[in-house]
Design a protein around this motif. Sequence first.
Motif, PDB file in Angstrom:
ATOM      1  N   LEU A  44      20.614 -33.075  -0.600  1.00  0.00           N
ATOM      2  CA  LEU A  44      20.541 -32.512   0.739  1.00  0.00           C
ATOM      3  C   LEU A  44      21.949 -32.238   1.243  1.00  0.00           C
ATOM      4  CD1 LEU A  44      18.891 -31.788   3.282  1.00  0.00           C
ATOM      5  CD2 LEU A  44      19.106 -34.192   3.957  1.00  0.00           C
ATOM      6  N   VAL A  45      22.211 -30.992   1.615  1.00  0.00           N
ATOM      7  CA  VAL A  45      23.504 -30.593   2.164  1.00  0.00           C
ATOM      8  C   VAL A  45      23.268 -30.180   3.616  1.00  0.00           C
ATOM      9  CG1 VAL A  45      25.469 -29.015   1.959  1.00  0.00           C
ATOM     10  CG2 VAL A  45      24.257 -29.762  -0.101  1.00  0.00           C
ATOM     11  N   LEU A  46      23.911 -30.886   4.540  1.00  0.00           N
ATOM     12  CA  LEU A  46      23.798 -30.577   5.965  1.00  0.00           C
ATOM     13  C   LEU A  46      25.081 -29.919   6.441  1.00  0.00           C
ATOM     14  CD1 LEU A  46      22.358 -34.005   7.150  1.00  0.00           C
ATOM     15  CD2 LEU A  46      21.074 -31.924   6.653  1.00  0.00           C
ATOM     16  N   PHE A  47      24.941 -28.945   7.328  1.00  0.00           N
ATOM     17  CA  PHE A  47      26.137 -28.310   7.875  1.00  0.00           C
ATOM     18  C   PHE A  47      25.902 -27.936   9.330  1.00  0.00           C
ATOM     19  CE2 PHE A  47      23.682 -25.639   5.089  1.00  0.00           C
ATOM     20  CZ  PHE A  47      23.407 -24.494   5.818  1.00  0.00           C
ATOM     21  N   GLY A  48      27.016 -27.814  10.062  1.00  0.00           N
ATOM     22  CA  GLY A  48      26.930 -27.494  11.481  1.00  0.00           C
ATOM     23  C   GLY A  48      26.275 -28.610  12.270  1.00  0.00           C
ATOM     24  N   GLU A  49      25.415 -28.234  13.213  1.00  0.00           N
ATOM     25  CA  GLU A  49      24.747 -29.201  14.076  1.00  0.00           C
ATOM     26  C   GLU A  49      23.831 -30.153  13.300  1.00  0.00           C
ATOM     27  OE1 GLU A  49      24.939 -29.739  17.568  1.00  0.00           O
ATOM     28  OE2 GLU A  49      26.751 -28.572  17.273  1.00  0.00           O
ATOM     29  N   ALA A  50      23.365 -29.742  12.136  1.00  0.00           N
ATOM     30  CA  ALA A  50      22.467 -30.581  11.334  1.00  0.00           C
ATOM     31  C   ALA A  50      23.158 -31.850  10.842  1.00  0.00           C
ATOM     32  CB  ALA A  50      21.920 -29.787  10.151  1.00  0.00           C
ATOM     33  N   THR A  51      24.480 -31.872  10.806  1.00  0.00           N
ATOM     34  CA  THR A  51      25.190 -33.069  10.344  1.00  0.00           C
ATOM     35  C   THR A  51      24.971 -34.253  11.276  1.00  0.00           C
ATOM     36  OG1 THR A  51      27.234 -32.387  11.450  1.00  0.00           O
ATOM     37  CG2 THR A  51      26.976 -31.761   9.133  1.00  0.00           C
ATOM     38  N   LYS A  52      24.479 -33.996  12.496  1.00  0.00           N
ATOM     39  CA  LYS A  52      24.192 -35.083  13.436  1.00  0.00           C
ATOM     40  C   LYS A  52      23.072 -35.984  12.922  1.00  0.00           C
ATOM     41  CE  LYS A  52      25.801 -32.583  17.462  1.00  0.00           C
ATOM     42  NZ  LYS A  52      25.436 -31.930  18.722  1.00  0.00           N
ATOM     43  N   PHE A  53      22.279 -35.490  11.977  1.00  0.00           N
ATOM     44  CA  PHE A  53      21.181 -36.266  11.405  1.00  0.00           C
ATOM     45  C   PHE A  53      21.595 -37.019  10.143  1.00  0.00           C
ATOM     46  CE2 PHE A  53      19.273 -32.676  13.652  1.00  0.00           C
ATOM     47  CZ  PHE A  53      18.441 -33.352  14.525  1.00  0.00           C
ATOM     48  N   ALA A  54      22.851 -36.931   9.764  1.00  0.00           N
ATOM     49  CA  ALA A  54      23.305 -37.523   8.503  1.00  0.00           C
ATOM     50  C   ALA A  54      23.299 -39.051   8.535  1.00  0.00           C
ATOM     51  CB  ALA A  54      24.709 -37.020   8.151  1.00  0.00           C
ATOM     52  N   GLY A  55      23.628 -39.660   9.654  1.00  0.00           N
ATOM     53  CA  GLY A  55      23.738 -41.118   9.742  1.00  0.00           C
ATOM     54  C   GLY A  55      22.521 -41.855   9.222  1.00  0.00           C
ATOM     55  N   PRO A  56      21.347 -41.616   9.802  1.00  0.00           N
ATOM     56  CA  PRO A  56      20.156 -42.318   9.317  1.00  0.00           C
ATOM     57  C   PRO A  56      19.829 -41.986   7.863  1.00  0.00           C
ATOM     58  CG  PRO A  56      19.733 -41.333  11.464  1.00  0.00           C
ATOM     59  CD  PRO A  56      21.076 -40.835  11.007  1.00  0.00           C
ATOM     60  N   LEU A  57      20.084 -40.776   7.455  1.00  0.00           N
ATOM     61  CA  LEU A  57      19.807 -40.395   6.068  1.00  0.00           C
ATOM     62  C   LEU A  57      20.731 -41.119   5.098  1.00  0.00           C
ATOM     63  CD1 LEU A  57      19.316 -36.546   6.556  1.00  0.00           C
ATOM     64  CD2 LEU A  57      17.543 -38.275   6.209  1.00  0.00           C
ATOM     65  N   LEU A  58      21.997 -41.247   5.464  1.00  0.00           N
ATOM     66  CA  LEU A  58      22.956 -41.921   4.581  1.00  0.00           C
ATOM     67  C   LEU A  58      22.694 -43.420   4.502  1.00  0.00           C
ATOM     68  CD1 LEU A  58      26.223 -40.049   5.573  1.00  0.00           C
ATOM     69  CD2 LEU A  58      25.011 -39.909   3.397  1.00  0.00           C
ATOM     70  N   ASP A  59      22.116 -43.987   5.558  1.00  0.00           N
ATOM     71  CA  ASP A  59      21.821 -45.418   5.576  1.00  0.00           C
ATOM     72  C   ASP A  59      20.517 -45.766   4.853  1.00  0.00           C
ATOM     73  OD1 ASP A  59      24.118 -45.919   6.989  1.00  0.00           O
ATOM     74  OD2 ASP A  59      23.127 -45.856   8.947  1.00  0.00           O
ATOM     75  N   ALA A  60      19.715 -44.752   4.527  1.00  0.00           N
ATOM     76  CA  ALA A  60      18.427 -44.993   3.872  1.00  0.00           C
ATOM     77  C   ALA A  60      18.638 -45.424   2.417  1.00  0.00           C
ATOM     78  CB  ALA A  60      17.580 -43.723   3.918  1.00  0.00           C
ATOM     79  N   ASP A  61      17.662 -46.136   1.890  1.00  0.00           N
ATOM     80  CA  ASP A  61      17.720 -46.572   0.491  1.00  0.00           C
ATOM     81  C   ASP A  61      17.583 -45.377  -0.439  1.00  0.00           C
ATOM     82  OD1 ASP A  61      17.928 -49.225   1.241  1.00  0.00           O
ATOM     83  OD2 ASP A  61      15.773 -49.563   1.130  1.00  0.00           O
ATOM     84  N   LYS A  62      18.303 -45.453  -1.556  1.00  0.00           N
ATOM     85  CA  LYS A  62      18.205 -44.445  -2.610  1.00  0.00           C
ATOM     86  C   LYS A  62      17.379 -45.030  -3.735  1.00  0.00           C
ATOM     87  CE  LYS A  62      22.665 -42.824  -2.918  1.00  0.00           C
ATOM     88  NZ  LYS A  62      23.819 -42.334  -3.635  1.00  0.00           N
ATOM     89  N   GLU A  63      16.672 -44.171  -4.424  1.00  0.00           N
ATOM     90  CA  GLU A  63      15.878 -44.641  -5.549  1.00  0.00           C
ATOM     91  C   GLU A  63      16.014 -43.653  -6.698  1.00  0.00           C
ATOM     92  OE1 GLU A  63      11.273 -45.745  -6.637  1.00  0.00           O
ATOM     93  OE2 GLU A  63      11.877 -45.585  -4.558  1.00  0.00           O
ATOM     94  N   TYR A  64      16.312 -44.164  -7.875  1.00  0.00           N
ATOM     95  CA  TYR A  64      16.400 -43.347  -9.074  1.00  0.00           C
ATOM     96  C   TYR A  64      15.196 -43.652  -9.941  1.00  0.00           C
ATOM     97  CZ  TYR A  64      21.233 -42.615  -7.711  1.00  0.00           C
ATOM     98  OH  TYR A  64      22.366 -42.273  -7.019  1.00  0.00           O
ATOM     99  N   LEU A  65      14.461 -42.629 -10.325  1.00  0.00           N
ATOM    100  CA  LEU A  65      13.284 -42.801 -11.163  1.00  0.00           C
ATOM    101  C   LEU A  65      13.547 -42.237 -12.547  1.00  0.00           C
ATOM    102  CD1 LEU A  65      10.578 -41.629  -8.600  1.00  0.00           C
ATOM    103  CD2 LEU A  65      11.268 -43.963  -9.109  1.00  0.00           C
ATOM    104  N   ARG A  66      13.102 -42.942 -13.552  1.00  0.00           N
ATOM    105  CA  ARG A  66      13.221 -42.446 -14.922  1.00  0.00           C
ATOM    106  C   ARG A  66      11.956 -41.686 -15.278  1.00  0.00           C
ATOM    107  NH1 ARG A  66      17.199 -45.396 -18.223  1.00  0.00           N
ATOM    108  NH2 ARG A  66      18.206 -46.850 -16.813  1.00  0.00           N
ATOM    109  N   PRO A  67      12.106 -40.516 -15.935  1.00  0.00           N
ATOM    110  CA  PRO A  67      10.910 -39.749 -16.309  1.00  0.00           C
ATOM    111  C   PRO A  67      10.097 -40.450 -17.381  1.00  0.00           C
ATOM    112  CG  PRO A  67      12.916 -38.626 -17.030  1.00  0.00           C
ATOM    113  CD  PRO A  67      13.315 -39.865 -16.299  1.00  0.00           C
TER     114      PRO A  67
END
Length: 68
Positions: A45-68
């Motif tokens: 996900l690439v955010l730019f302009g005003e959309a970067t205001k939503f980056a905080g909660p997204l960056l704090d969320a857990d990441k998950e890597y799944l193996r195929p």
Amino acid sequence: MDGALLLDKPLGVSSNAALQKVKKSLELKSGPRRYARSAASGLLLVLFGEATKFAGPLLDADKEYLRP
């Protein structure tokens, strides 16, 4: 320009390399502060302009890597 871009990042390409290509083609000046490994593929996900205001909660969320 304001918005979000979902980029399908392939294996072997770092998130930073993918982001640099997007920034150059769209003439953007900023991007995400965290990156997925080049060994990971999936949506970047690439955010730019005003959309970067939503980056905080997204960056704090857990990441998950799944193996195929």
